[in-house]
Design a protein around this motif. Structure first.
Motif, PDB file in Angstrom:
ATOM      1  N   MET A 170     -18.809  24.968  26.385  1.00 48.39           N
ATOM      2  CA  MET A 170     -17.840  25.600  27.270  1.00 48.39           C
ATOM      3  C   MET A 170     -16.874  26.385  26.404  1.00 48.39           C
ATOM      4  SD  MET A 170     -15.055  23.928  29.951  1.00 48.39           S
ATOM      5  CE  MET A 170     -16.262  22.978  30.887  1.00 48.39           C
ATOM      6  N   HIS A 171     -16.592  27.604  26.827  1.00 44.95           N
ATOM      7  CA  HIS A 171     -15.660  28.451  26.088  1.00 44.95           C
ATOM      8  C   HIS A 171     -14.305  27.748  25.959  1.00 44.95           C
ATOM      9  CE1 HIS A 171     -12.968  31.845  25.249  1.00 44.95           C
ATOM     10  NE2 HIS A 171     -14.045  32.474  24.794  1.00 44.95           N
ATOM     11  N   ASN A 172     -13.630  27.929  24.811  1.00 44.84           N
ATOM     12  CA  ASN A 172     -12.408  27.183  24.553  1.00 44.84           C
ATOM     13  C   ASN A 172     -11.308  27.501  25.557  1.00 44.84           C
ATOM     14  OD1 ASN A 172     -10.891  25.336  22.772  1.00 44.84           O
ATOM     15  ND2 ASN A 172      -9.601  27.131  22.460  1.00 44.84           N
ATOM     16  N   ARG A 173     -11.121  28.770  25.915  1.00 44.32           N
ATOM     17  CA  ARG A 173     -10.121  29.107  26.930  1.00 44.32           C
ATOM     18  C   ARG A 173     -10.453  28.414  28.241  1.00 44.32           C
ATOM     19  NH1 ARG A 173      -5.015  30.606  27.927  1.00 44.32           N
ATOM     20  NH2 ARG A 173      -5.180  31.425  25.802  1.00 44.32           N
ATOM     21  N   ALA A 174     -11.737  28.377  28.574  1.00 43.16           N
ATOM     22  CA  ALA A 174     -12.161  27.709  29.800  1.00 43.16           C
ATOM     23  C   ALA A 174     -11.871  26.213  29.743  1.00 43.16           C
ATOM     24  CB  ALA A 174     -13.650  27.949  30.040  1.00 43.16           C
ATOM     25  N   ARG A 175     -12.011  25.608  28.573  1.00 48.86           N
ATOM     26  CA  ARG A 175     -11.707  24.173  28.442  1.00 48.86           C
ATOM     27  C   ARG A 175     -10.247  23.909  28.777  1.00 48.86           C
ATOM     28  NH1 ARG A 175     -15.549  21.698  23.615  1.00 48.86           N
ATOM     29  NH2 ARG A 175     -17.114  23.343  23.721  1.00 48.86           N
TER      30      ARG A 175
ATOM     31  N   ASP B   8     -14.693  26.329  38.162  1.00 52.37           N
ATOM     32  CA  ASP B   8     -16.080  26.069  38.555  1.00 52.37           C
ATOM     33  C   ASP B   8     -17.075  26.784  37.640  1.00 52.37           C
ATOM     34  OD1 ASP B   8     -15.007  24.588  40.594  1.00 52.37           O
ATOM     35  OD2 ASP B   8     -15.264  26.148  42.115  1.00 52.37           O
ATOM     36  N   ALA B   9     -16.758  28.015  37.264  1.00 54.38           N
ATOM     37  CA  ALA B   9     -17.644  28.748  36.355  1.00 54.38           C
ATOM     38  C   ALA B   9     -17.749  28.025  35.020  1.00 54.38           C
ATOM     39  CB  ALA B   9     -17.131  30.172  36.160  1.00 54.38           C
ATOM     40  N   ALA B  10     -16.623  27.510  34.531  1.00 58.34           N
ATOM     41  CA  ALA B  10     -16.621  26.817  33.244  1.00 58.34           C
ATOM     42  C   ALA B  10     -17.443  25.535  33.291  1.00 58.34           C
ATOM     43  CB  ALA B  10     -15.187  26.507  32.831  1.00 58.34           C
TER      44      ALA B  10
END
Length: 472
Positions: free
Chosen positions: A339-344, A327-329
């Motif tokens: 969007m941060h890559n780890r979050a993707r 949800d944060a991502a």
């Protein structure tokens, strides 16, 4: 020397620095007419990419004006527009920078063949990639299907130094008419989200080069260990500039090489990430079906869900899954366009594995919501995380979003930055999410934060059960 103009058709190459096609055009001494065409492919862009394109065109127009040049805007089928410009200006050459996605290749081949039949010098130039896809081959003469051997094959290749910016761009005696960028209204589909995302965008060549310089000076040293942390500002954030060609991959490559030579520990890993982008374009060129179908055809019979009206898919899109990292991502994306890559990876894994939803649903949503949308990187990223694509290592890996959040957001900074519900004093960034989303979602920071629609363990077990006994 001929004084007839060269029409330079701009696409994803909105820069002057290290621009091979424009550099050669300027060296000819002939008048140059820079043109951007709003065609069907531009009209087909999602809301956020189109909004970012508007900002990029504004910045590039300013860059050209500083060179006593200008950007001509026209809309319509490219061949018709270019033929009309040739007739109006007396130009006998139309040049452009190559694209590699299947739709662009089909368009460009048709335009080039037709213009050549008209007696026009139609040329395409490299510039969007470090290596042309057909120049990178396995020992057997085929294309690479796995990233690591491709990295080993190209990491020591000679990459020419970036070209300098042309000192001048000779003007034609008479400029053709141009449409107005404001009249195109490229930001319209963003609705009220445009005002939220806009402060997070610094478009153009100058901003791209500044961002690269700051990254090399202050972040590349710790890039390898910090790049997976969404709670810290540890990555280059160059993807949106590469997407529109506001900076060249060669300039980034050589900056990374110099950092490596200077002994900066994270430099080589940064170079590897740049080659991952090359790998994506290598694949989209050699296997264009990656943008529309399962790269591994054995996945065609996999029972993914694809009903976008389903409540769990709607919850995923709204950042209301009950999985805080997911949800944060998603909320980060609505507020910043990135969007941060780890979050993707976590977002993609949760959709395709915990929710058993087709990767095409996620690919389409990112295509609409990301200002750094890129056809090759988006396709490879979604198929990689879903398990249906190349180099998916391994396809049955299921990211645990709760464990990932513990590992990569240990101080709870990222979750506080983007989740408002349940906090007596939410952060400004978390609240801005509610200003960006459609009013029809009827969401408020005073709502209760939802329970997980699918827990980490339930989703993992369901995915592994679905994979069991399937010959992937």
């Amino acid at each position: 020397m001929s004084e007839t103009p060269i029409i330079f058709w701009l696409r994803r190459d909105l820069r002057l620095s290290d621009h091979p096609g424009l550099h050669e055009a300027a060296a000819s001494g002939r008048p140059i007419i820079p043109v951007y065409i709003r065609d069907a492919l531009v009209d087909g862009l999602g809301a956020a990419p189109k909004f970012r394109l508007e900002k990029g065109l504004e910045a590039f127009s300013t860059l050209l004006r500083d060179k006593r040049s200008r950007l001509i805007l026209r809309s319509g089928p490219p061949l018709e527009v270019l033929r009309e410009l040739v007739k109006d200006t007396g130009a006998d050459a139309v040049w452009w920078t190559r694209a590699y996605d299947p739709d662009s290749i089909e368009r460009d081949q048709r335009v080039k063949a037709s213009l050549k039949d008209d007696g026009i010098d139609a040329r395409s130039f490299h510039g969007h990639l470090l290596f042309e896809p057909w120049t990178v081959e396995t020992k057997d003469g085929g294309y690479y299907k796995v990233y690591s051997p491709m990295w080993r094959a190209v990491k020591d290749r000679d990459v020419p130094e970036p070209l300098s910016e042309p000192p001048t761009l000779p003007e034609p005696e008479k400029w053709p008419d141009s449409e107005g960028l404001a009249d195109w209204d490229l930001s319209r589909a963003m609705n009220r989200g445009a005002a939220v995302v806009a402060p997070h965008i610094e478009a153009g060549q100058s901003a791209a080069q500044s961002r690269l310089g700051a990254f090399i000076a202050h972040k590349v040293e710790t890039y390898k260990q910090d790049r997976d942390r969404p709670d810290v500002d540890a990555t280059s954030n160059l993807s949106e500039y590469l997407s529109l060609g506001e900076i060249s991959p060669r300039q980034i490559w050589h900056a990374g090489l110099r950092a490596r030579e200077d002994g900066k520990a994270g430099a080589e890993h940064f170079l590897k990430e740049l080659v991952w982008r090359e790998f994506a374009y290598h694949l989209i060129y050699h296997t264009p079906q990656i943008v529309s179908g399962n790269w591994r055809q054995k996945w065609d019979a996999f029972p993914w869900k694809d009903d976008e009206r389903a409540k769990e898919i709607k919850a995923w899109k709204q950042g209301r899954t009950g999985m805080v990292f997911v949800d944060a991502a998603m909320r980060e994306m609505y507020v910043t366009g990135r969007m941060h890559n780890r979050a993707r990876m976590i977002v993609g894994s949760y959709l395709t594995k915990h929710l058993m939803t087709h990767w095409k649903v996620g690919l389409k949503w990112f295509e609409d919501c990301l200002i750094d949308w890129d056809p090759a990187s988006n396709a490879l990223g979604w198929q990689w995380v879903a398990g249906s694509g190349p180099d998916a290592a391994p396809y049955f890996r299921v990211f645990n979003p709760e464990k990932q959040l513990e590992d990569y957001d240990p101080e709870k900074t990222y979750r506080r930055r983007w989740i408002a519900e349940g906090h007596s004093v939410p952060t400004a960034t978390a609240l801005s999410y509610f200003d960006a989303i459609p009013r029809s979602w009827n969401m408020s920071p005073d709502d209760d934060y939802p329970d997980p629609i699918v827990t980490a363990d339930e989703g993992r077990d369901a995915a592994l059960s679905a994979y069991q006994d399937r010959d992937f």
